[in-house]
Every structure is written in C-alpha cells, then in structure tokens.
Design a protein around this motif. Structure first.
Motif, mmCIF file in Angstrom:
data_model
loop_
_atom_site.group_PDB
_atom_site.id
_atom_site.type_symbol
_atom_site.label_atom_id
_atom_site.label_comp_id
_atom_site.label_asym_id
_atom_site.label_seq_id
_atom_site.Cartn_x
_atom_site.Cartn_y
_atom_site.Cartn_z
ATOM 1 N N GLU A 1 0.859 -1.185 0.000
ATOM 2 C CA GLU A 1 0.000 0.000 0.000
ATOM 3 C C GLU A 1 0.890 1.228 0.000
ATOM 4 O OE1 GLU A 1 -2.172 -0.825 3.543
ATOM 5 O OE2 GLU A 1 -3.841 -1.701 2.414
ATOM 6 N N ARG B 1 1.799 4.825 0.864
ATOM 7 C CA ARG B 1 1.364 5.721 1.939
ATOM 8 C C ARG B 1 2.287 6.944 1.980
ATOM 9 N NH1 ARG B 1 -1.043 2.745 6.333
ATOM 10 N NH2 ARG B 1 -1.518 4.849 7.087
ATOM 11 N N ASP C 1 5.958 3.031 -0.986
ATOM 12 C CA ASP C 1 5.403 1.783 -0.471
ATOM 13 C C ASP C 1 5.496 1.759 1.059
ATOM 14 O OD1 ASP C 1 5.401 1.313 -3.115
ATOM 15 O OD2 ASP C 1 6.827 -0.358 -3.093
ATOM 16 N N VAL D 1 -4.499 5.468 1.812
ATOM 17 C CA VAL D 1 -3.724 4.637 0.899
ATOM 18 C C VAL D 1 -3.860 5.211 -0.505
ATOM 19 C CG1 VAL D 1 -3.553 2.348 -0.112
ATOM 20 C CG2 VAL D 1 -4.024 2.615 2.335
ATOM 21 N N SER E 1 -2.377 4.049 -3.332
ATOM 22 C CA SER E 1 -2.568 3.034 -4.350
ATOM 23 C C SER E 1 -2.229 1.686 -3.744
ATOM 24 C CB SER E 1 -1.728 3.359 -5.585
ATOM 25 O OG SER E 1 -0.696 2.454 -5.769
ATOM 26 N N VAL E 2 -2.789 0.662 -4.337
ATOM 27 C CA VAL E 2 -2.576 -0.686 -3.824
ATOM 28 C C VAL E 2 -1.893 -1.486 -4.917
ATOM 29 C CG1 VAL E 2 -3.695 -2.743 -2.939
ATOM 30 C CG2 VAL E 2 -4.639 -0.496 -2.443
ATOM 31 N N SER F 1 -1.717 -6.572 6.504
ATOM 32 C CA SER F 1 -2.831 -5.706 6.109
ATOM 33 C C SER F 1 -4.009 -6.545 5.621
ATOM 34 C CB SER F 1 -2.380 -4.773 4.997
ATOM 35 O OG SER F 1 -2.166 -5.520 3.823
ATOM 36 N N ALA G 1 -5.576 -6.201 2.882
ATOM 37 C CA ALA G 1 -5.443 -6.519 1.464
ATOM 38 C C ALA G 1 -4.584 -7.768 1.270
ATOM 39 C CB ALA G 1 -4.817 -5.341 0.733
ATOM 40 N N TYR H 1 -7.023 -4.218 -8.802
ATOM 41 C CA TYR H 1 -7.199 -3.733 -7.435
ATOM 42 C C TYR H 1 -7.758 -2.314 -7.455
ATOM 43 C CZ TYR H 1 -4.527 -7.637 -5.539
ATOM 44 O OH TYR H 1 -4.105 -8.875 -5.167
#
Ligand SMILES: Nc1ncnc2c1ncn2[C@@H]1O[C@H](COP(=O)(O)OP(=O)(O)OP(=O)(O)O)[C@@H](O)[C@H]1O
Ligand SMILES: Nc1ncnc2c1ncn2[C@@H]1O[C@H](COP(=O)(O)OP(=O)(O)OP(=O)(O)O)[C@@H](O)[C@H]1O
Ligand SMILES: [Mg+2]
Ligand SMILES: [Mg+2]
Lengths: 276, 245, 244, 221, 244
Positions: free
Chosen positions: A103, A105, A174, A197, A199-200, A255, A257, A273
């Motif tokens: 994720e 951040r 990341d 977040v 982007s994933v 996490s 995800a 995603y």
C-alpha cells in the motif's frame, strides 16, 4: 522450459534486489528478506518435485531497470525482488500468485501536524525515481487538482534523507519501505506514516512468460505455504520481529489486502485492485 | 523481442495513445517528456561546461605561474575534484554541504548540479590547460615578457591563444563527457534523460525502447559537439602550421 | 648604458652565474661567447630581468633592476631582444607580431603601430610577407621579422641570444647582414653568438664565459689577435670553433 | 548535523566494502590492461594510412566516445544474451564491456603518444633493418607509452571511478558497497562521507604512485 | 656500390626529385650539398628505401630496390645511416642502443653484440659513457654514439644526413674527426653536409642539388677549384656558405 533446464543443470538462478523492502543483501553475497524466504521454500519444493538430491541456487542481483529483460532473456529463472504485478508487465513476463499487497502511503515528521494528503497542497513531496509512486503522485495531482512540489531521490535512502533534512515535507512510497526507513533511522519516533492509501499494488514473484508448468509448480508451492501457515510465519519473521543487520523492528502488521490475497490466491494485476 | 514505438505517443497519466503524439492542454505524452528531458540534459551540460571552462582555465593557468602558492592552490583544487567520484560529489553538494553551510540550502538543485559537474570537469580541464601551456616553448613566455608585456598580458595575447588551439581535441572530449556525465543530475531530482529513462521505463515497462531513445539522443548530442569542435578547430587553424597547432 | 655588477645566480643549489661584472657603453657592440651551458643565455636574460638573480645588481640606462620600485615591463619595452628560436607568435600574422606590443605596451594607435612596424619590416627587406604567418616563412625570414619586431619598439639597446644558430647555413648571412647594418648605425648591442666572422667584423669587445664566470673581457683585437695571452679555456674554445 | 559512524564495524567493512573494493580493483586492472592493448591496436590501425583499417577503427572509437558508458554496459548486458542464446554473468559482462569501452579512450591517448614520437625515430628503426613490427614494438611504443603515462593514469583513475556504473547490471563494486551499507543501516550521509575519503585516498595515492614510477621510467631528455 | 638511375619522386603533385642519376663506387666519399628543401634528405633516404620513389631505379651492392622480391629490412641492415637529430632511442641506454638491432635484426647473441658495440664505442672514444642514456650526453657525444651504432651493424656503406648541423659549433669538430677517420679507412660514404671544410679535406666528389635536380656532379677539385665553371645557383650557394 524452465523445469527441465533446472533439472538438467542442477542450478536455478534467483533474481534478488540489493536493497528493497522484501529482498536485500547483508553483504558478502548473502541475500535475505521476506520474498527470498518464500522463494527458497518454493525452490526446495521444486527440488523435491523434480526428485533432485541437491539444487544450487545462484543469486543474480537485479535492478528495477533490468529485471524484466533479465527474466526474458533467461538470465534469471525466478525473480524474488519486490515487483508489482501490472498489465504492462504481463505482456512480457508472468507472475506467480500474489504473495504480498503493498500500500502506497505517506511518511511525515511526527511533529509536522500533517495527517492527510490533502494538507500537502503547496508542500514539497519526496519520492524515488524509477518507482510507480511517481506516477501515482502525478495521477493524484491530476485527479484532485492539488498542486505540490516534487523532489525525486535517486534511491529510497536519498528520499528519506530529503524528508529527514527538511527539504521535503512528506515522503510518498510503499508502506513497507517507509516503515523500514523509519525503523532504522536515527530517531524512529520522529516520523510517522499517515493518511490514506494512495494506491494498492500486488507484489509477486516474477517468472518467464509462457511456461505454464513452471508457473504451476511455483503457484502450488506458494498456495501450500499459505495453507500450512508457513507464509504467515515468514511474514511475522520479517515484519514484526527484529531483522538483520540492525535488529530493528519494522512493525507493520499484516494488512487486510494481503490477507485477502492469501485467502484467495490469484495473479490479478494492479489494475484490478484499483477498480474495486 | 517485440518493439512498441507507440509507447511514445501515450499520455503519461491516462495511458491513452494520443493522435499526433504530442499532448495538448496539459496532456503530456512520453515524447513530450522525452524532449523536455533532452532540454534539461542540454541545459545542465551547457551551463556546467561554462563553469568548467572558466574554473578549469583559471586553475590551469594558476598552475603554470611562477608563484608557488598559486601552484599549490591549483594542484589542491585539481586533486580534490578529480579523485572523488562524481556521484559522491553530487551527494555531498546536495545533502552534506547545505547542512554545514545553511545558505547553500537556498540554492535550487539545478544550480548545485551545474556547479558540482562544472567543478568536477574543471579539474580535468585544468590538467589540459596546464599541459597546453607547458607544451609551448619556454621562449614564447620570454618573448612576450621581453617586449614589455606584463605577465597577464603575456598569457592573454601570447600563451593562451596557442595553448587553447593545441588543446581543442581534449577539450572536445571533455565537452562530450560533460553531456554524458550530466546523467548524474537525476540524483538531485533534475528531470533529464537518465531520469526519464528510469522513470518512463518503470511506468511503461518498455525499458528497451526508452533506453534506445535516450541512447540515441545522448549520441546525437555528443556527436554534435564533436562536429562543432571540429569546425572550431578548422576555423582557428594557424596557416603554416601542421594540424592546427 | 648597461652596468652588471657582481651578479650571481643559483638554480636551487646549482650556481649558474658567479660574480659577473661588466658594462656596456652606448653605441658599443659586445659579443659574448663560450661553451654550451656556460651561462651566456642566462646572463643575457638577467639584463632585462627575464631571469631573476640572487646577488649583485644590474642597471640599464641608469635604472636598477633590483630596485623593487622599478617597473620591469616598462623597462623591458625599451630593451629589444632576439632569441635563438625566433619566438614569433605563431598565431599572429607578421603585421600583428610587429604591432601587438606597440599597441598594448607603448599604447600606440593601431595605425601608428602599423606604420612603424612596416617601416622596420621594409628595413629587413620583407615587406611582401607582411600578411603571412610565421609558419609560412623560412627560418632566416622569421629571424629577420623578429629583429624588426624588436626594433619597432624603438629600443635603446638590443640583446641577441644566438640569433643564427638555429638557421640553415645559407640563411645565416641574411640575418648577420641585418645585424651588421644595425651595428654600423650605432645601436648598442649585446650578442651571444658563435659567428666569429661577425665578431671580428663589427664588435668592439668580446666576453668569454665558462662555468658561469666571465673569464675574458677584452677588446676584439686582443681576443683574436693575441690568443696566446688568453686563458687556456678560451684558447682551446677558439681553436675548436675556428678549426673547421 | 549529528553524524553516527558507530555502525562502521570491521564486520560491516569486511562484508560490504571489501568485496566491492576487490571487484573495482579487478575490473580496473583488467580493463586497463585489455583497454590499453586493444586501444594500441586501434591507434595503430588509425595511423596505418590504409582506409580499410582507418575507417572501422575511427568509427568504433567515435561511436564509443559518444555514448554514455552506462548505456553501453546495459546494452551489452541485455542484448548479448539474445544474440548468444545464453546469458553472460554480470561480472563477465562488465569485464568485456569495460575493456571494449575503455579501449576507445586509451586508443586516443596512444594515438597522441605515437604521434609525439619524432618521425626520425621510425626512420632510424627502419634504417637499422627493423621491420614494421620491430620498429613499433622496440622503438615507438615504449616511448609513446612513457610519454603518455600521466594521461593513461588519469584515464585509469576515471576508469576506477566509473566502475561504479556496473550498478546498472547488478554487479557489486566499491561505491555500491558503501551505498548498500548506507541503505541497510539508513546512514547515507555517513557512508558517502567515508566513500569520498576512501576514493580520494585510493585515487590520490594511485596518482602519487604513478608520479613516482614515472620519475623512474621517464625518458631522460 | 650504389647506382641511382633516373629517380623521380612526387609528394602528391609536388615533385621532390627529378630524374636523378649518379653512382658511388666502393671506397668513394661523396658530399651532397644544396639549398634547404632541394631534396638532399629525400635523395639520401631513397637510397635505403626509407622513402619510396615512383620512377627510376636504385641498386645497392647490385640489389635493386624496386624489385619486389628484395628484402628491404635485410638490405637496410647493411647500410648505415646517421641522422641530423641523431635519433638515438632515448629510452635505451647507450649499450642497448648499440646492441638492439644487432640482436633483433642480425640475430647476434647478446654477448657478441655487446662486444661489437663496445668496440665501436671505443672507436668514437665514448667507452666511459656506455651505461648512460642519450639524454645525459651532449649533442656531439650523441652523434658519435649514433655513428658507432651504425658501424656496429658492419655496414658496407654509410649515409650521413647533415650529421653536424644540429650541433653546437664547439662539438662539430669531434664528429667531423670521426667521419674523417672513417673516410681515411676506406668506408664508402654519402654525406649530406654544409661543412665545406670536410668536403675539401676528404671527399672525392661533390653533388650539388637544387629543386630536386642534381645540378652539379663533379670532382672536389673541379667544384672548389673552378667556381666560375659552375652553374649560377651553385656558385651563389657556395659564396653564401663560405662568406661568413
Ligand atoms: N631552469 C633551469 N633549471 C636548472 N638549471 C638550468 C635552468 N636553465 C638553465 N640551467 C642550467 O644553467 C646552465 C647555464 O645555462 P645557459 O642556458 O645560460 O647556458 P648557455 O651558455 O646559454 O648554453 P647554450 O650555448 O647551450 O645556449 C646550464 O648548465 C643549464 O643546464
Ligand atoms: N612528407 C612530405 N610531404 C610533402 N612534402 C615534403 C615531405 N617531405 C619533404 N617534403 C618537401 O620536399 C622537398 C625536399 O625536402 P628535403 O627534406 O629532401 O630537403 P633537403 O634538401 O633535405 O632540405 P634541408 O636542408 O632543409 O634538410 C621540400 O620542399 C619539402 O618541403
Ligand atoms: Mg643559450
Ligand atoms: Mg634535409
């Protein structure tokens, strides 16, 4: 194909990174990290499957620029750095099932009072050249009409230094990298990870394209590791326990995800995603 | 291996292929970006070359003067700037020196990299300028002084015009090197060709195409310098002397 | 005109000049000779302070060189000097060679400097070559341009350092002719040369140097007429030079 | 700025730095020797006066000198496996690329060196009955090499510094050693400072050494 | 010994040698003179094929140079050559200079070569300098070493290209002495030189060149004894050379 090549030569070449969150070197040709442990388990499963008594692992350090060509041209059999699975890359290479979901951040100084990306308008944001975060930031800027100044470090340590020395107000990257840099910094309490977040990205082991037998072997091993709980143990070892060389704790709990990806092993690209 | 040249016509955020390959109204294609990166490479190189020529000539001249202290200063300058890798020097300029001398923080990274690259190259140019001056017969210096020219005048009218003619070829190499070395500017966040290659390669996964484009542009830039220098060399050639000497 | 008093000079610990004393009067022509490395070039270069010296004093036209107040460039502008290897400035045309110092040092206007330079060029018989570059001239021609260049500064004295020894034998004559003419016109001259014919023809005095010392300093007639009265070294030198 | 060098233990030095230093030195030495040999051949080709030798040599040298080294390294590393059909290790690849690349630079230096030897020396060699090879090997090249020693050295110092460009293909050199140590311990400022000092000491020492050597082998004139 | 027949040579479109014909018998000493640029050096260099020529033929000891089967290096090894600027190999000691070609070209053993080289060095009177480097010797000494170097190859003929013109006047004598001695011993010699004293003393014939042509080719006595019978150019040249 790769399996028979491995059987024939008795060696397998593992692509590794010198300093990324999931794969890094301790010097002297030693490479460690979450992804490397996963790969080593995969390779030992493959050895059993091929009925070999021993299998030599050669480590080939790769960079983000050359990892794809190296997998394509056969230098590297199994790339265990930290490569994002996306559509563009799927044209050139194949990915095993996702082992970790990253994720993106934002890290800021703890006393900066910043808690959200929206507070960054007009501020300077650091990120690292040659990463997808640069594009993420650009997209974000375009979508929300926020205008911030960007500076690009040549590597993560550089970018973190920009934040530390006050040249930048935030470091977008990341989550695992942010956490590691903060944990190993001179004053870990002085920084924090904040905000939404951005982007994933699914991170996966990268393999040569059009080699379904090899991909199946790798996937099976990973799925087995998930089932047996071994993967969770490996995660715990690298993200929650003290790690070499400094014995710092990254302290990044599993996490949602990543949990979801393990619950339902898949090799979906990043774009899938984002749609959710 | 397959080529995908369309990638250059792609918009950098949306990933759409734009007709005409150039973006309009805030849209930027990779081609737009590539050209602007080329511009940065050329600007950094050109300005650094100016800095390098100025300081390199000055230091090179100092090293040929009769004054011991000036010679020592010149030698120290040259040894300092040529014995530390450029990338390390850039790092020191950008991250270390500003924390020691606060005023440096106010300088934009572009200025820092121009000076860092300029000083690095000046060390090598000073070697060439010194060698050029020393390759002239001693008598030339005497002749200038004997006619009543002062030492600076002797340098200005007698020694330097010949010395520079002699060192045009190595200076050309340095000018070409500066273009290539300007790639370190990416380390301090200048969006030049190398940064473009790194970043666009990552975003598009078309590393080979990006590297090819960038290599070609570097080649064109350096080769143009080479031709320009050849032209200068021919222009300043002294009649009656071989090889423009 | 020139007074050299007890001049000594060292390169590091190596002594090049030892206690040299002599003087040259206005209008006098003095030839300096001696074996290679004996310090002739060094001595003549100290006269216009191209080489510094550590002991003694030299004065030119009454101005002391060791006086820190002396404006050396200004003094040098009044002393003409001609070198073994001509030392024309190869990147400048003949005319530019002749005018550069006139303009930059004497502050003459370009036209004035050109007029003066071309007059001197005519004197050495090379007017037609005024737009050529030194590299396009023969050695003898280059040396004559060098003499014209020195003359165009209106020097009060001319120094020559082996002006013919880098020339083809055929061209020695044309340069010596110019020098003989200068001598006849009354120019004060100090010449390092091995051309004994020239010394016999026009010099007033001959200085013989060896190992940085002035060994002989006598009239031309004494030097050539009475070799047996000379030092062993000078006699030996003369016989070698004149033998072939 | 508070600096913290405490992590620089002998262990860190031996596991991160020494390996890189050895590789850098090996690569420098190999590329220097190979580059000078190949460069001398190229220089002789360019001076041969035969168009079929001059043209390819000149084209090779000019192309190599117009492209950044890092691009050459990368291209060689990425494309040769496609041509050969099998991968070349990063190290081997670096050795070959550096030799080929540096040869272009050394060839320019040797060309100048050969031209600095008076033509009369060549005549003298021939006049004594030597053939072309003997004249070059016994008369011209030894002098060219001695004349050019300082320039060859300068180029070698550049070469030593340029070994850091092998980062592009994942080989591990001295600078990389410092960088990785810096990243692992998150002390980049400290490691770069040490790197600057180490590089300076090595390069400056090298130039001193050669200056001394030169005094010994320089031609007495 | 040497036959030069109708040799012509061009540099591009510039003709340096025009139809040169002459011959030199065993034991003969021939002096070549003429103005600078007249082609003397070029002519002498064609004799041992250091300079190729486009027309005519030269044969040395009966071997034709233009015959493609001729082994030129082997022929050159038998022809000694001495240059204006000595061209000793500066990176080799005197002994190494003397032995290099003996070992590499004639295939002599190191000891043999050394013995021969030192004998020749003794002959020119420089045995004490055998371990020095050329740069540590004076010009005259260097030229004598160069002569010893040529002699140690046991040449059947010696070519000299202005062997004394780069020397200090004091040193000319010592080199000429060695050459005179050689001539008296019956060595076949072809010398480009302006030392007319040498020509008068030992030469049998004098060749005068101008603009690439052999203008005069006559006995020494005719050349010096009867200048009025000479071409205008040769007479003019002689007067210039002998005047000072
Ligand atoms: N820059 C210098 N450093 C050290 N020694 C020097 C220097 N210049 C000259 N010498 C030495 O000083 C001595 C005198 O030199 P000088 O040039 O005056 O001799 P010269 O009589 O003019 O000889 P020549 O006839 O060869 O020109 C020589 O032994 C020479 O080697
Ligand atoms: N490599 C060359 N290319 C073109 N022209 C040349 C070359 N070498 C010599 N020449 C010309 O050929 C002519 C004859 O030269 P050469 O050296 O034989 O003259 P020389 O009689 O020996 O003169 P000097 O007394 O100056 O040595 C000269 O005009 C010279 O400029
Ligand atoms: Mg002198
Ligand atoms: Mg000649």
């Amino acid at each position: 194909d790769t399996l028979s090549k491995i059987k024939e030569t008795g060696t397998v070449t593992m692509g590794v990174r010198e300093s990324s969150g999931l794969s890094y070197t301790l010097g002297d040709g030693k490479y460690v990290g979450y992804h490397i442990d996963v790969c080593q388990k995969v390779i030992s499963d493959i050895r059993k499957k091929l009925g070999l008594s021993s299998l030599t692992i050669k480590y080939q350090p790769v960079t983000s620029q050359n990892r794809i060509p190296l997998v394509q041209n056969g230098t590297v059999d199994i790339e265990c750095g930290s490569t994002t699975n996306n559509l563009a890359r799927q044209k050139d290479v194949a990915f095993a099932v996702t082992t970790y979901v990253e994720e993106v951040r934002t890290a800021v100084k703890a006393d900066s009072g910043i808690s959200s990306i929206s507070q960054l308008a007009g501020k300077t944001i650091a990120t690292t050249t040659g990463t997808t975060s640069v594009q993420t930031l650009r997209k974000h800027e375009r979508a929300n009409g926020i205008d911030f100044k960007e500076v690009f470090g040549k590597d993560h340590a550089d970018s973190f230094l920009l934040l530390e020395s006050g040249r930048a107000d935030a470091f977008v990257m990341d989550g695992s990298i942010l956490a590691k840099n903060i944990a190993t910094s001179k004053n870990p309490a002085g920084f924090k990870i904040v905000g939404e977040v951005l982007s994933v990205e699914p991170i996966a082991i990268m393999l040569r394209k059009d080699d379904p037998a090899f991909k199946a072997a790798v996937d099976d091993s990973i799925k087995a590791q998930i089932k047996s709980g071994e993967l969770a143990k490996t995660y715990d070892k690298w993200f929650l326990q003290p790690i070499p060389p400094t014995n710092a704790k990254i302290g990044l709990p599993l996490s949602g995800a990543t949990k979801a990806a393990w619950a339902n092993p898949n090799d979906k690209p990043m774009e899938d995603y984002a749609k959710r | 291996m397959t080529w995908d040249w369309q990638i250059f016509c792609t918009e950098t955020v949306t990933g759409e292929v734009l007709p005409g390959c150039f973006g309009r109204g805030g849209d930027i294609t990779y081609l737009d970006w590539l050209l602007s990166a080329w511009g940065w490479t050329l600007s950094v190189s050109a300005l650094a070359l100016v800095v390098a020529l100025f300081f390199g000539s000055l230091v090179g001249i100092l090293r040929t003067t009769p004054d011991r202290r000036l010679v020592f200063f010149g030698n120290a300058w040259t040894e300092l700037f040529r014995n530390i890798p450029l990338l390390v020097q850039i790092f020191l300029w950008y991250h270390v020196l500003p924390s020691l001398f606060k005023p440096l923080q106010a300088f934009p990274s572009f200025v820092l990299v121009v000076f860092a690259l300029g000083f690095f190259t000046s060390a090598r140019i000073s070697e060439q300028v010194r060698a050029g001056i020393q390759s002239l017969p001693r008598g030339q210096r005497y002749a200038g002084l004997a006619m009543g020219l002062t030492l600076p005048q002797t340098y200005r009218y007698v020694l330097l015009p010949m010395a520079f003619r002699i060192i045009v070829p190595p200076l050309t190499s340095e000018a070409m090197n500066i273009i290539k070395n300007s790639s370190v500017a990416f380390a301090v966040s200048i969006a030049e060709l190398t940064m473009f290659a790194l970043q666009a390669g990552e975003e598009t996964s078309r590393n080979i195409e990006m590297y090819l484009a960038v290599t070609v542009l570097y080649f064109i830039s350096a080769f143009t310098i080479n031709r320009v220098a050849q032209f200068i060399e021919n222009r300043v050639r002294v009649p009656g002397m071989i090889g423009g000497k | 005109m020139i007074q050299i008093n007890n001049v000594s000079k060292w390169y590091g610990s190596f002594q090049v000049l030892t206690d040299c004393t002599t003087s040259i009067k206005k209008g006098e022509v003095v030839v300096v000779c001696g074996p290679s490395g004996s310090g002739k070039s060094t001595l003549i270069k100290t006269v216009n302070a191209l080489e510094p010296f550590q002991k003694g004093d030299i004065s030119v036209d009454g101005i002391s060189l060791s006086d820190p107040k002396t404006n050396l460039p200004k003094l040098r502008a009044r002393v003409g000097m001609v070198f073994q290897h001509f030392e024309l400035f190869p990147h400048l045309s003949v005319t530019e060679n002749l005018t550069l110092a006139q303009i930059k040092v004497l502050g003459r206007s370009v036209d004035e400097a050109k007029a003066r330079g071309l007059k001197m060029l005519e004197r050495v018989g090379l007017t037609v070559h005024k737009d050529k570059y030194p590299g396009q001239l023969s050695g003898g021609q280059q040396q004559r341009v060098a003499i014209a260049r020195a003359l165009s500064m209106d020097p009060i004295v001319m120094l020559f350092d082996e002006p013919t020894s880098a020339l083809d034998p055929e061209m020695v004559g044309e340069v010596l002719d110019v020098m003989v003419q200068l001598a006849h016109e009354g120019m004060t001259m100090m010449c390092v040369t091995h051309e004994m014919g020239f010394a016999k023809k026009v010099s007033h005095r001959v200085i013989f140097m060896d190992h940085g010392k002035i060994v002989e300093d006598c009239t031309k007639d004494d030097f050539f007429g009475d070799p047996d009265a000379r030092s062993v070294r000078a006699k030996d030198f003369l016989s070698k030079i004149l033998s072939h | 700025m508070n600096l913290d060098f405490s992590f620089f233990t002998p262990d860190v030095v031996s596991s991160f730095i020494v390996k890189g230093l050895l590789f850098s030195l090996q690569l420098t030495l190999f590329a220097m020797i190979g580059g000078i040999v190949l460069g001398t051949l190229l220089a002789l080709m360019r001076l041969s006066g035969k168009p079929w030798l001059v043209t390819p040599a000149a084209a090779y040298v000019n192309t190599m000198r117009s492209v950044p080294l890092v691009m050459v390294i990368l291209w060689f590393f990425l494309l040769i496996p496609l041509l050969l059909g099998r991968p070349l290790g990063a190290e081997l690849s670096a050795f070959v690329t550096f030799t080929l690349f540096e040869a272009a630079y050394y060839s320019e230096i040797m060309r100048a060196g050969i031209q600095s030897v008076p033509k009369g020396q060549v005549y003298a060699g021939y006049a004594m009955g030597m053939n072309y090879r003997q004249t070059m090997q016994l008369v011209v090249l030894p002098q060219a090499f001695r004349n050019m020693l300082p320039v060859l050295l300068t180029q070698t110092i550049i070469l030593f510094q340029d070994t850091s460009l092998v980062y592009a293909i994942g080989a591990y050199d001295l600078l990389k050693g410092f960088e990785i140590a810096g990243k692992n311990f998150n002390r980049p400022v400290e490691t770069y400072l040490v790197a600057a000092v180490v590089y300076f000491v090595i390069c400056f020492g090298l130039s001193m050494l050669v200056r001394r050597m030169q005094a010994r082998i320089a031609i007495i004139r």
